[in-house]
Design a protein around this motif. Structure first.
Motif, PDB file in Angstrom:
ATOM      1  N   LEU A  79       0.862  -1.180   0.000  1.00 48.81           N
ATOM      2  CA  LEU A  79       0.000   0.000   0.000  1.00 48.81           C
ATOM      3  C   LEU A  79       0.896   1.227   0.000  1.00 48.81           C
ATOM      4  O   LEU A  79       1.771   1.347   0.853  1.00 48.81           O
ATOM      5  N   VAL A  80       0.703   2.105  -0.961  1.00 46.15           N
ATOM      6  CA  VAL A  80       1.531   3.309  -1.010  1.00 46.15           C
ATOM      7  C   VAL A  80       0.648   4.550  -1.140  1.00 46.15           C
ATOM      8  O   VAL A  80      -0.475   4.485  -1.648  1.00 46.15           O
ATOM      9  N   ARG A  81       1.194   5.658  -0.673  1.00 44.60           N
ATOM     10  CA  ARG A  81       0.516   6.935  -0.814  1.00 44.60           C
ATOM     11  C   ARG A  81       1.514   7.959  -1.327  1.00 44.60           C
ATOM     12  O   ARG A  81       2.741   7.791  -1.223  1.00 44.60           O
ATOM     13  N   LEU A  82       0.990   9.037  -1.890  1.00 43.35           N
ATOM     14  CA  LEU A  82       1.823  10.151  -2.322  1.00 43.35           C
ATOM     15  C   LEU A  82       2.093  11.056  -1.130  1.00 43.35           C
ATOM     16  O   LEU A  82       1.366  11.009  -0.128  1.00 43.35           O
ATOM     17  N   PRO A  83       3.113  11.890  -1.203  1.00 42.98           N
ATOM     18  CA  PRO A  83       3.407  12.762  -0.065  1.00 42.98           C
ATOM     19  C   PRO A  83       2.233  13.626   0.385  1.00 42.98           C
ATOM     20  O   PRO A  83       2.120  13.955   1.573  1.00 42.98           O
ATOM     21  N   ASP A  84       1.350  14.005  -0.555  1.00 41.71           N
ATOM     22  CA  ASP A  84       0.227  14.868  -0.198  1.00 41.71           C
ATOM     23  C   ASP A  84      -1.124  14.153  -0.252  1.00 41.71           C
ATOM     24  O   ASP A  84      -2.174  14.792  -0.331  1.00 41.71           O
ATOM     25  N   SER A  85      -1.116  12.829  -0.186  1.00 44.74           N
ATOM     26  CA  SER A  85      -2.387  12.090  -0.204  1.00 44.74           C
ATOM     27  C   SER A  85      -3.221  12.418   1.027  1.00 44.74           C
ATOM     28  O   SER A  85      -2.686  12.610   2.126  1.00 44.74           O
ATOM     29  N   ALA A  86      -4.545  12.456   0.834  1.00 47.43           N
ATOM     30  CA  ALA A  86      -5.480  12.758   1.916  1.00 47.43           C
ATOM     31  C   ALA A  86      -6.231  11.492   2.322  1.00 47.43           C
ATOM     32  O   ALA A  86      -6.338  10.549   1.539  1.00 47.43           O
ATOM     33  N   PRO A  87      -6.776  11.450   3.540  1.00 41.96           N
ATOM     34  CA  PRO A  87      -7.515  10.265   3.989  1.00 41.96           C
ATOM     35  C   PRO A  87      -8.670   9.881   3.069  1.00 41.96           C
ATOM     36  O   PRO A  87      -9.022   8.703   2.962  1.00 41.96           O
ATOM     37  N   ARG A  88      -9.262  10.852   2.368  1.00 38.87           N
ATOM     38  CA  ARG A  88     -10.408  10.571   1.500  1.00 38.87           C
ATOM     39  C   ARG A  88      -9.996   9.996   0.141  1.00 38.87           C
ATOM     40  O   ARG A  88     -10.850   9.560  -0.642  1.00 38.87           O
ATOM     41  N   ASP A  89      -8.705   9.988  -0.161  1.00 39.13           N
ATOM     42  CA  ASP A  89      -8.235   9.518  -1.464  1.00 39.13           C
ATOM     43  C   ASP A  89      -8.280   7.998  -1.548  1.00 39.13           C
ATOM     44  O   ASP A  89      -8.013   7.297  -0.558  1.00 39.13           O
ATOM     45  N   LYS A  90      -8.589   7.497  -2.735  1.00 34.86           N
ATOM     46  CA  LYS A  90      -8.553   6.057  -2.953  1.00 34.86           C
ATOM     47  C   LYS A  90      -7.105   5.572  -2.852  1.00 34.86           C
ATOM     48  O   LYS A  90      -6.183   6.193  -3.381  1.00 34.86           O
ATOM     49  N   ALA A  91      -6.921   4.457  -2.160  1.00 41.96           N
ATOM     50  CA  ALA A  91      -5.581   3.953  -1.882  1.00 41.96           C
ATOM     51  C   ALA A  91      -4.978   3.277  -3.109  1.00 41.96           C
ATOM     52  O   ALA A  91      -5.690   2.763  -3.982  1.00 41.96           O
ATOM     53  N   LEU A  92      -3.650   3.269  -3.169  1.00 43.12           N
ATOM     54  CA  LEU A  92      -2.903   2.665  -4.268  1.00 43.12           C
ATOM     55  C   LEU A  92      -2.099   1.474  -3.762  1.00 43.12           C
ATOM     56  O   LEU A  92      -1.613   1.459  -2.626  1.00 43.12           O
ATOM     57  N   VAL A  93      -1.947   0.475  -4.637  1.00 40.66           N
ATOM     58  CA  VAL A  93      -1.072  -0.665  -4.376  1.00 40.66           C
ATOM     59  C   VAL A  93       0.008  -0.689  -5.441  1.00 40.66           C
ATOM     60  O   VAL A  93      -0.279  -0.640  -6.640  1.00 40.66           O
ATOM     61  N   LEU A  94       1.253  -0.770  -5.006  1.00 40.46           N
ATOM     62  CA  LEU A  94       2.409  -0.820  -5.898  1.00 40.46           C
ATOM     63  C   LEU A  94       2.914  -2.247  -6.051  1.00 40.46           C
ATOM     64  O   LEU A  94       3.056  -2.974  -5.059  1.00 40.46           O
ATOM     65  N   THR A  95       3.191  -2.649  -7.281  1.00 43.65           N
ATOM     66  CA  THR A  95       3.826  -3.932  -7.562  1.00 43.65           C
ATOM     67  C   THR A  95       4.576  -3.790  -8.887  1.00 43.65           C
ATOM     68  O   THR A  95       4.807  -2.675  -9.354  1.00 43.65           O
ATOM     69  N   ASN A  96       4.969  -4.896  -9.496  1.00 41.95           N
ATOM     70  CA  ASN A  96       5.654  -4.853 -10.788  1.00 41.95           C
ATOM     71  C   ASN A  96       4.685  -4.889 -11.954  1.00 41.95           C
ATOM     72  O   ASN A  96       3.585  -5.464 -11.865  1.00 41.95           O
ATOM     73  N   GLY A  97       5.108  -4.319 -13.083  1.00 43.97           N
ATOM     74  CA  GLY A  97       4.337  -4.474 -14.312  1.00 43.97           C
ATOM     75  C   GLY A  97       4.227  -5.933 -14.717  1.00 43.97           C
ATOM     76  O   GLY A  97       3.178  -6.385 -15.191  1.00 43.97           O
TER      77      GLY A  97
END
Length: 266
Positions: A42-60
């Motif tokens: 689970l990753v977020r951007l430096p300015d992500s907010a609690p209301r933002d949809k979350a991202l998952v990082l993996t390989n292409g």
């Protein structure tokens, strides 16, 4: 790189109760997820907010073995991830609604967008996302490569950076090379590379030279700026992730036209 996908076969063995999986390491798995064939976070951007949809990082390549030059953007999907707690125990199943971005061109990375927000994850599961560093890492930095698939952590340092890593049809730019202690194996693909000094994600684990081959599948080679090719048997690599930060706007919305966004485009 494809050897990182042997987790598909090893998973079947693990289900049968085999005891050949790597031993667990004492570490914190907060923000780590497991895929059916790879690892992720689970990753977020430096300015992500609690209301933002979350991202998952993996390989292409954990999405599919894409053609050179192929880029996937905003593809509707339904893919599940096992969310781990700090001890490595599964605490929830998360679902992606969209594959925001994936490529094996220039880098080997994918970002899924979940159907839940960062705030929801914190409230329901007490978990937090790992922050993507917005700056390029430096050599000799101490790192951890955290595999949700194996529930194992590798610790080592950044040995240096490679102008290009080539494997079969794929070329990855400015790749991160590990010192030998990070002897990652099949199933560790997509694991976040975490700077242990600040806890931020600086890369995503993706490949290693298995048998000393030259620029072939499972045997990536290094190419310098002058075109000289070298092979380092047993050496493992990751792709840097700081370049993704400039490509997302408010609400974890991908916008490849944003200033400073230099990742591959469709």
């Amino acid at each position: 790189m494809a050897r990182r996908l042997v987790g598909l076969l090893l998973a079947a063995t693990a289900v049968l109760g085999a005891s050949t999986a790597p031993a667990q390491a004492a570490a914190d798995f907060t923000g780590i997820v497991a895929l059916n064939n790879c690892s992720g976070s689970l990753v977020r951007l430096p300015d992500s907010a609690p209301r933002d949809k979350a991202l998952v990082l993996t390989n292409g390549h954990c999405v599919e073995l894409m053609k050179a030059g192929q880029v996937i953007v905003d593809r509707p999907v339904s893919r599940s991830f096992s969310l781990l707690d700090a001890s490595g125990t599964k605490i929830a199943t998360l679902t992606a609604a969209k594959l925001a971005y994936a490529t094996m061109t220039g880098t080997d990375a994918a970002l899924y967008q979940l159907d839940t927000t960062y705030g929801d994850l914190q409230e329901k599961h007490g978990t937090r996302a790992l922050e993507l560093s917005a700056t390029r890492p430096v050599a000799d930095t101490e790192i951890s490569v955290v595999s949700g698939y194996w529930k194992r952590v590798y610790t080592c340092r950044i040995d240096g950076f490679v102008h290009q890593v080539k494997e079969a049809d794929w070329t990855w730019d400015d790749s991160l090379r590990y010192t030998p202690d990070c002897d990652t194996i099949g199933g560790t693909s997509g694991s976040p590379v975490i700077d242990t000094t600040n806890g931020k994600v600086v890369g995503v684990n993706n490949t290693g030279n298995e048998s000393g081959g030259r620029c072939t599948m499972n045997n990536p080679c290094e190419v310098d700026a002058d075109g000289n090719v070298t092979v380092h048997k047993g050496t493992n690599y990751a792709q840097q992730t700081f370049g993704f930060v400039a490509c997302f706007g408010p609400g974890t919305t991908l916008d490849l036209s944003r200033p400073g966004c230099t990742i591959a485009k469709p």
